[in-house]
Design a protein around this motif. Structure first.
Motif, PDB file in Angstrom:
ATOM      1  N   UNK A   1       0.827  -1.208   0.000  1.00 22.34           N
ATOM      2  CA  UNK A   1       0.000   0.000   0.000  1.00 22.34           C
ATOM      3  C   UNK A   1       0.862   1.258   0.000  1.00 22.34           C
ATOM      4  N   UNK A   2       0.431   2.275  -0.745  1.00 24.99           N
ATOM      5  CA  UNK A   2       1.136   3.555  -0.691  1.00 24.99           C
ATOM      6  C   UNK A   2       0.798   4.346   0.578  1.00 24.99           C
ATOM      7  N   UNK A   3      -0.136   3.845   1.380  1.00 25.09           N
ATOM      8  CA  UNK A   3      -0.558   4.543   2.593  1.00 25.09           C
ATOM      9  C   UNK A   3       0.375   4.178   3.756  1.00 25.09           C
ATOM     10  N   UNK A   4       1.062   5.174   4.315  1.00 18.20           N
ATOM     11  CA  UNK A   4       2.066   4.903   5.352  1.00 18.20           C
ATOM     12  C   UNK A   4       1.536   4.208   6.607  1.00 18.20           C
ATOM     13  N   UNK A   5       0.254   4.324   6.895  1.00 15.56           N
ATOM     14  CA  UNK A   5      -0.282   3.702   8.107  1.00 15.56           C
ATOM     15  C   UNK A   5      -0.589   2.212   7.928  1.00 15.56           C
ATOM     16  N   UNK A   6      -0.467   1.697   6.726  1.00 16.89           N
ATOM     17  CA  UNK A   6      -0.756   0.283   6.472  1.00 16.89           C
ATOM     18  C   UNK A   6       0.453  -0.584   6.811  1.00 16.89           C
ATOM     19  N   UNK A   7       0.174  -1.760   7.330  1.00 16.33           N
ATOM     20  CA  UNK A   7       1.233  -2.697   7.711  1.00 16.33           C
ATOM     21  C   UNK A   7       2.114  -3.051   6.518  1.00 16.33           C
ATOM     22  N   UNK A   8       1.511  -3.270   5.359  1.00 13.53           N
ATOM     23  CA  UNK A   8       2.307  -3.650   4.182  1.00 13.53           C
ATOM     24  C   UNK A   8       3.333  -2.578   3.838  1.00 13.53           C
ATOM     25  N   UNK A   9       2.969  -1.323   4.036  1.00  9.38           N
ATOM     26  CA  UNK A   9       3.876  -0.205   3.759  1.00  9.38           C
ATOM     27  C   UNK A   9       5.066  -0.238   4.722  1.00  9.38           C
ATOM     28  N   UNK A  10       4.768  -0.401   6.004  1.00 13.12           N
ATOM     29  CA  UNK A  10       5.824  -0.419   7.027  1.00 13.12           C
ATOM     30  C   UNK A  10       6.759  -1.616   6.850  1.00 13.12           C
ATOM     31  N   UNK A  11       6.185  -2.760   6.550  1.00 15.43           N
ATOM     32  CA  UNK A  11       7.014  -3.955   6.363  1.00 15.43           C
ATOM     33  C   UNK A  11       7.887  -3.794   5.129  1.00 15.43           C
ATOM     34  N   UNK A  12       7.310  -3.319   4.045  1.00 16.10           N
ATOM     35  CA  UNK A  12       8.097  -3.141   2.824  1.00 16.10           C
ATOM     36  C   UNK A  12       9.245  -2.161   3.062  1.00 16.10           C
ATOM     37  N   UNK A  13       8.974  -1.082   3.776  1.00 13.51           N
ATOM     38  CA  UNK A  13      10.030  -0.102   4.085  1.00 13.51           C
ATOM     39  C   UNK A  13      11.147  -0.761   4.893  1.00 13.51           C
TER      40      UNK A  13
ATOM     41  N   UNK B   1      15.629  -5.912  -2.277  1.00 16.29           N
ATOM     42  CA  UNK B   1      14.868  -5.268  -3.349  1.00 16.29           C
ATOM     43  C   UNK B   1      13.419  -5.733  -3.269  1.00 16.29           C
ATOM     44  N   UNK B   2      12.499  -4.793  -3.222  1.00 19.06           N
ATOM     45  CA  UNK B   2      11.066  -5.115  -3.159  1.00 19.06           C
ATOM     46  C   UNK B   2      10.344  -4.529  -4.364  1.00 19.06           C
ATOM     47  N   UNK B   3       9.385  -5.279  -4.861  1.00 13.77           N
ATOM     48  CA  UNK B   3       8.524  -4.806  -5.939  1.00 13.77           C
ATOM     49  C   UNK B   3       7.090  -4.874  -5.454  1.00 13.77           C
ATOM     50  N   UNK B   4       6.416  -3.737  -5.375  1.00 18.33           N
ATOM     51  CA  UNK B   4       5.018  -3.757  -4.944  1.00 18.33           C
ATOM     52  C   UNK B   4       4.107  -4.315  -6.038  1.00 18.33           C
ATOM     53  N   UNK B   5       3.180  -5.162  -5.638  1.00 16.49           N
ATOM     54  CA  UNK B   5       2.181  -5.720  -6.546  1.00 16.49           C
ATOM     55  C   UNK B   5       0.835  -5.135  -6.119  1.00 16.49           C
ATOM     56  N   UNK B   6       0.365  -4.167  -6.894  1.00 16.92           N
ATOM     57  CA  UNK B   6      -0.882  -3.485  -6.560  1.00 16.92           C
ATOM     58  C   UNK B   6      -1.408  -2.815  -7.826  1.00 16.92           C
ATOM     59  N   UNK B   7      -2.501  -3.345  -8.389  1.00 15.87           N
ATOM     60  CA  UNK B   7      -3.022  -2.767  -9.630  1.00 15.87           C
ATOM     61  C   UNK B   7      -3.640  -1.382  -9.458  1.00 15.87           C
ATOM     62  N   UNK B   8      -3.890  -0.980  -8.212  1.00 13.59           N
ATOM     63  CA  UNK B   8      -4.552   0.300  -7.969  1.00 13.59           C
ATOM     64  C   UNK B   8      -3.577   1.430  -7.635  1.00 13.59           C
ATOM     65  N   UNK B   9      -2.288   1.126  -7.584  1.00 14.10           N
ATOM     66  CA  UNK B   9      -1.309   2.156  -7.223  1.00 14.10           C
ATOM     67  C   UNK B   9      -0.239   2.249  -8.306  1.00 14.10           C
ATOM     68  N   UNK B  10       0.306   3.439  -8.468  1.00  9.72           N
ATOM     69  CA  UNK B  10       1.381   3.639  -9.443  1.00  9.72           C
ATOM     70  C   UNK B  10       2.735   3.279  -8.843  1.00  9.72           C
ATOM     71  N   UNK B  11       2.922   3.618  -7.566  1.00  9.45           N
ATOM     72  CA  UNK B  11       4.178   3.309  -6.907  1.00  9.45           C
ATOM     73  C   UNK B  11       3.981   3.232  -5.402  1.00  9.45           C
TER      74      UNK B  11
END
Length: 146
Positions: free
Chosen positions: A23-35, A43-53
């Motif tokens: 998620x591009x939203x900083x409060x989401x767990x996926x965002x914090x874990x990816x960071x 190296x991480x690649x986000x998989x999300x059809x609804x977000x650009x980055x």
């Protein structure tokens, strides 16, 4: 350290992580874990059809699209880390695309309907599966042992 966790973490360092549901939203767990995982040099690649980055990394719409890109450039497939309340579709797609590892975050498990397929992939091609574990926590816990 459990063998599956060790193997998955080594693969993550070598071939990277596709973060399904990033998620591009900083409060989401996926965002914090990816960071945190990226901060460890993975190296991480986000998989999300609804977000650009996410975190400055361009999103791929599906695991299939990411696998095609990796194959096109001769890069290996790595770990699929799933942040979906229903991990079934991501597990199915990872199996179909030949990903070597599926990591299901805390409180996520392989759905019963896919258990036989996952077990067959484990036997036939060495699929690594980690369930109910946080990638961020395990990476920090075992960083010196990788």
């Amino acid at each position: 350290m459990a063998t599956a966790v060790r193997d998955a973490l080594r693969l993550a360092r070598k071939a990277g992580v596709a973060v399904v549901g990033a998620s591009p939203k900083p409060h989401r767990t996926s965002h914090a874990v990816m960071r945190a995982v990226m901060d460890c040099g993975v190296v991480c690649t986000p998989i999300n059809p609804a977000a650009a980055e996410v975190l400055g990394r361009p999103c791929m719409p599906t695991l299939e699209a990411f696998a095609a890109r990796q194959r096109e450039v001769g890069a290996p497939l790595g770990v699929v880390c799933v942040f979906r309340s229903d991990p079934g579709p991501a597990v199915e797609e990872a199996l179909a695309m030949g990903y070597p590892c599926v990591w299901l975050q805390q409180d996520l498990f392989v759905p019963d309907r896919l258990a036989a397929d996952v077990e067959a992939a484990q036997r036939q091609r060495g699929l690594v599966v980690v369930e109910d574990r946080c990638l961020k926590v395990e990476l920090a816990r075992h960083a010196s042992n990788l």
